[in-house]
Design a protein around this motif. Structure first.
Motif, PDB file in Angstrom:
ATOM      1  N   ASP A   1       2.305 -12.758   4.017  1.00 59.51           N
ATOM      2  CA  ASP A   1       2.148 -11.368   4.550  1.00 59.51           C
ATOM      3  C   ASP A   1       2.322 -10.272   3.602  1.00 59.51           C
ATOM      4  O   ASP A   1       3.504 -10.621   2.756  1.00 59.51           O
ATOM      5  N   CYS A   2       1.555  -9.523   3.108  1.00 63.89           N
ATOM      6  CA  CYS A   2       1.734  -8.164   2.230  1.00 63.89           C
ATOM      7  C   CYS A   2       1.792  -6.895   2.844  1.00 63.89           C
ATOM      8  O   CYS A   2       1.066  -6.708   3.921  1.00 63.89           O
ATOM      9  N   GLN A   3       2.344  -5.813   2.112  1.00 65.53           N
ATOM     10  CA  GLN A   3       2.382  -4.656   2.828  1.00 65.53           C
ATOM     11  C   GLN A   3       2.024  -3.433   1.921  1.00 65.53           C
ATOM     12  O   GLN A   3       2.436  -3.481   0.668  1.00 65.53           O
ATOM     13  N   ILE A   4       1.287  -2.475   2.373  1.00 60.75           N
ATOM     14  CA  ILE A   4       0.748  -1.288   1.675  1.00 60.75           C
ATOM     15  C   ILE A   4       1.778  -0.147   2.330  1.00 60.75           C
ATOM     16  O   ILE A   4       1.847   0.046   3.496  1.00 60.75           O
ATOM     17  N   TYR A   5       2.356   0.611   1.368  1.00 59.10           N
ATOM     18  CA  TYR A   5       3.334   1.662   1.979  1.00 59.10           C
ATOM     19  C   TYR A   5       3.181   3.248   0.775  1.00 59.10           C
ATOM     20  O   TYR A   5       3.664   2.768  -0.203  1.00 59.10           O
ATOM     21  N   CYS A   6       2.605   3.937   1.379  1.00 62.65           N
ATOM     22  CA  CYS A   6       2.308   5.100   0.531  1.00 62.65           C
ATOM     23  C   CYS A   6       2.209   6.496   1.245  1.00 62.65           C
ATOM     24  O   CYS A   6       1.835   6.120   2.657  1.00 62.65           O
ATOM     25  N   ILE A  65      -8.966   8.609   4.316  1.00 60.96           N
ATOM     26  CA  ILE A  65      -8.192   8.076   3.088  1.00 60.96           C
ATOM     27  C   ILE A  65      -7.703   6.607   3.662  1.00 60.96           C
ATOM     28  O   ILE A  65      -7.845   5.772   2.662  1.00 60.96           O
ATOM     29  N   GLN A  66      -7.136   6.554   4.569  1.00 60.44           N
ATOM     30  CA  GLN A  66      -6.728   5.304   5.077  1.00 60.44           C
ATOM     31  C   GLN A  66      -7.477   4.212   5.075  1.00 60.44           C
ATOM     32  O   GLN A  66      -7.515   3.121   4.687  1.00 60.44           O
ATOM     33  N   GLU A  67      -8.852   4.626   5.549  1.00 62.46           N
ATOM     34  CA  GLU A  67     -10.055   3.907   5.630  1.00 62.46           C
ATOM     35  C   GLU A  67     -10.441   3.234   4.393  1.00 62.46           C
ATOM     36  O   GLU A  67     -10.711   2.257   4.134  1.00 62.46           O
ATOM     37  N   LYS A  68     -10.683   4.164   3.174  1.00 58.79           N
ATOM     38  CA  LYS A  68     -10.997   3.846   2.080  1.00 58.79           C
ATOM     39  C   LYS A  68      -9.952   2.982   1.198  1.00 58.79           C
ATOM     40  O   LYS A  68     -10.530   1.965   0.480  1.00 58.79           O
ATOM     41  N   VAL A  69      -8.661   3.308   1.691  1.00 56.93           N
ATOM     42  CA  VAL A  69      -7.516   2.319   0.827  1.00 56.93           C
ATOM     43  C   VAL A  69      -7.899   0.841   1.502  1.00 56.93           C
ATOM     44  O   VAL A  69      -7.776  -0.008   0.670  1.00 56.93           O
ATOM     45  N   LEU A  70      -8.109   0.774   2.760  1.00 58.54           N
ATOM     46  CA  LEU A  70      -8.188  -0.699   3.452  1.00 58.54           C
ATOM     47  C   LEU A  70      -9.387  -1.479   3.212  1.00 58.54           C
ATOM     48  O   LEU A  70      -9.373  -2.710   2.719  1.00 58.54           O
ATOM     49  N   LEU A  71     -10.545  -0.467   3.164  1.00 57.65           N
ATOM     50  CA  LEU A  71     -11.830  -1.174   2.418  1.00 57.65           C
ATOM     51  C   LEU A  71     -11.753  -1.616   0.936  1.00 57.65           C
ATOM     52  O   LEU A  71     -12.134  -2.787   0.703  1.00 57.65           O
ATOM     53  N   GLU A  72     -10.971  -0.663   0.119  1.00 61.06           N
ATOM     54  CA  GLU A  72     -10.978  -1.280  -1.301  1.00 61.06           C
ATOM     55  C   GLU A  72      -9.953  -2.348  -1.389  1.00 61.06           C
ATOM     56  O   GLU A  72     -10.204  -3.261  -2.229  1.00 61.06           O
ATOM     57  N   GLN A 100       5.339  16.900   5.699  1.00 60.17           N
ATOM     58  CA  GLN A 100       4.611  17.323   4.402  1.00 60.17           C
ATOM     59  C   GLN A 100       3.597  16.349   3.883  1.00 60.17           C
ATOM     60  O   GLN A 100       2.618  16.543   3.153  1.00 60.17           O
ATOM     61  N   ASN A 101       3.734  15.124   4.682  1.00 56.18           N
ATOM     62  CA  ASN A 101       2.858  14.245   4.176  1.00 56.18           C
ATOM     63  C   ASN A 101       2.441  13.217   5.615  1.00 56.18           C
ATOM     64  O   ASN A 101       3.277  13.212   6.460  1.00 56.18           O
ATOM     65  N   ARG A 102       1.469  12.313   5.492  1.00 54.32           N
ATOM     66  CA  ARG A 102       1.370  11.401   6.435  1.00 54.32           C
ATOM     67  C   ARG A 102       1.542  10.104   5.694  1.00 54.32           C
ATOM     68  O   ARG A 102       1.020   9.769   4.485  1.00 54.32           O
ATOM     69  N   ARG A 103       1.889   9.157   6.603  1.00 52.07           N
ATOM     70  CA  ARG A 103       2.331   7.909   5.980  1.00 52.07           C
ATOM     71  C   ARG A 103       1.016   6.703   6.231  1.00 52.07           C
ATOM     72  O   ARG A 103       0.795   6.585   7.131  1.00 52.07           O
ATOM     73  N   ILE A 104       0.787   5.991   5.385  1.00 55.75           N
ATOM     74  CA  ILE A 104       0.002   4.655   5.279  1.00 55.75           C
ATOM     75  C   ILE A 104       1.139   3.288   5.251  1.00 55.75           C
ATOM     76  O   ILE A 104       1.527   3.190   4.330  1.00 55.75           O
ATOM     77  N   LYS A 105       1.254   2.491   6.149  1.00 56.66           N
ATOM     78  CA  LYS A 105       1.908   1.662   6.313  1.00 56.66           C
ATOM     79  C   LYS A 105       1.078   0.439   6.967  1.00 56.66           C
ATOM     80  O   LYS A 105       1.035   0.543   8.282  1.00 56.66           O
TER      81      LYS A 105
END
Length: 375
Positions: free
Chosen positions: A303-308, A321-328, A249-254
């Motif tokens: 260490d910090c984590q992004i999870y969405c 989308i993951q690329e834009k999140v990391l660059l931002e 249903q979704n793809r995970r960004i971790k």
């Protein structure tokens, strides 16, 4: 030569009827051919494909049925007139030929429907696996029914055939248990539908990963990501776990990123800005969990984590989308005058160790104390 003796009175009646039967059969075949041509033209102009399938499936068998009926009529007249046993044997196979023709019509009709449904599936996303399975099941049922009716027409006892089939089936089951296991494995795939044709599947138990191309009665063909066909016996799927990423249903960004220890007073502000950005992002599913947290003290970083989760499941769109999140995230970090940490090591020396090290360096190099410290 005297042709006066060749009169209709000298021609046997059975021969006349036999010739009439052949000529009448040819004439009926011509009329039916014209009729089929007009019906096919009219059927192709409609949106209903059932009539197209029925006409295309029944055309050749109907032609053969006309010839079988006409020639059997002619053979019957010749047999009655001459008493030749050869024609009697030919007539004994007439019923068998009729049964074969009827089975041919049904099988061709089922194949035509299956082919047309698979063509529609490309537009309406019907279940290809179910269409193929139902088509095969119906064809097998037609063949079994045709064989039983043909055996009864040839004079064999139907009850005896069924009894022999039960005993023979038991023997075949012991001799070909692997084949039967594959058959039932394929049937369970059709019933349970853990995957369909076109799905991307993988197995954590075996090295199986790729796109399902074909599900047969004995084996399933999978096209791996290296573009190589992989043939897997259906019984294998009864004993392994199968993951079907195509139904996600979704793809995970971790992602984990580290901040410098000198930026510890800015960690909270950076994390809050990243959370706000993710909550405003159109490609992030706001109904799923969104977490941006400080998770551990690393050897040289905080260490910090992004999870969405993204809304899309398309691989290429997900990577963008993951690329834009990391660059931002990098921009937010730099906006707070902080930076990404890299591996560092701090060496603590006492004043005595430092003086001893400087003296040793001065003695080895013969340089003044200030240059020795630089060394």
């Amino acid at each position: 030569m005297d042709f006066s003796s060749l009169t209709t009175a000298n021609i046997p009646d059975w021969l006349t009827l036999a010739v009439i039967a052949v000529l009448l059969t040819a004439f009926i075949r011509y009329l039916v051919g014209k009729l089929f041509g007009k019906l096919m033209t009219k059927a192709e102009s409609t949106q209903n494909f059932w009539d197209d399938a029925l006409l295309s499936a029944g055309q050749k068998p109907v032609y053969l049925f006309i010839w079988v009926a006409g020639l059997s009529w002619s053979a019957e007249e010749i047999w009655e007139g001459t008493g030749n046993s050869l024609f009697e044997r030919l007539l004994s196979f007439r019923d068998l030929l009729v049964i074969v023709l009827f089975c041919w019509v049904f099988i061709s009709f089922i194949k035509a429907l299956e082919h047309r449904y698979l063509q529609v599936d490309r537009k309406k996303k019907l279940d290809q696996t179910s269409v193929i399975a139902l088509g095969r099941l119906m064809r097998v049922a037609v063949i079994i029914t045709g064989v039983l009716v043909a055996m009864q027409a040839l004079g064999y006892s139907l009850s005896g055939i069924l009894a022999f089939g039960g005993v023979g089936g038991l023997a075949v089951g012991f001799a070909a248990k692997d084949m039967l296991a594959n058959f039932f494995g394929g049937w369970m795939i059709y019933v349970d539908k853990p995957f369909r044709v076109g799905d991307w599947i993988s197995s954590p138990d075996k090295k199986i990963e790729g796109t399902v191309e074909y599900v047969g009665w004995r084996q399933t063909r999978i096209l791996t990501f290296a573009r190589r066909p992989l043939y897997v016996p259906n019984s294998t799927f009864m004993n392994i776990s199968v993951e079907n990423p195509s139904r996600m249903q979704n793809r995970r960004i971790k992602q984990v990123f580290g901040l410098r220890y000198r930026d510890s007073d800015k960690v909270n502000l950076i994390l809050e800005d990243v959370r706000s950005y993710l909550r405003r992002h159109d490609g992030i599913d706001q109904d799923k969990i969104i977490m941006v947290n400080f998770i551990s003290f690393g050897a040289s970083s905080l260490d910090c984590q992004i999870y969405c989760f993204t809304k899309t499941t398309d691989w290429a769109a997900y990577l963008l989308i993951q690329e834009k999140v990391l660059l931002e995230t990098i921009s937010i970090i730099h906006g707070h005058e902080a930076d990404i940490a890299f591996p560092t090591r701090t060496l603590d020396l006492s004043s005595g160790d430092l003086e001893e090290g400087v003296t040793d360096a001065q003695e080895r190099t013969g340089t003044p104390a200030l240059e020795a410290v630089k060394i």
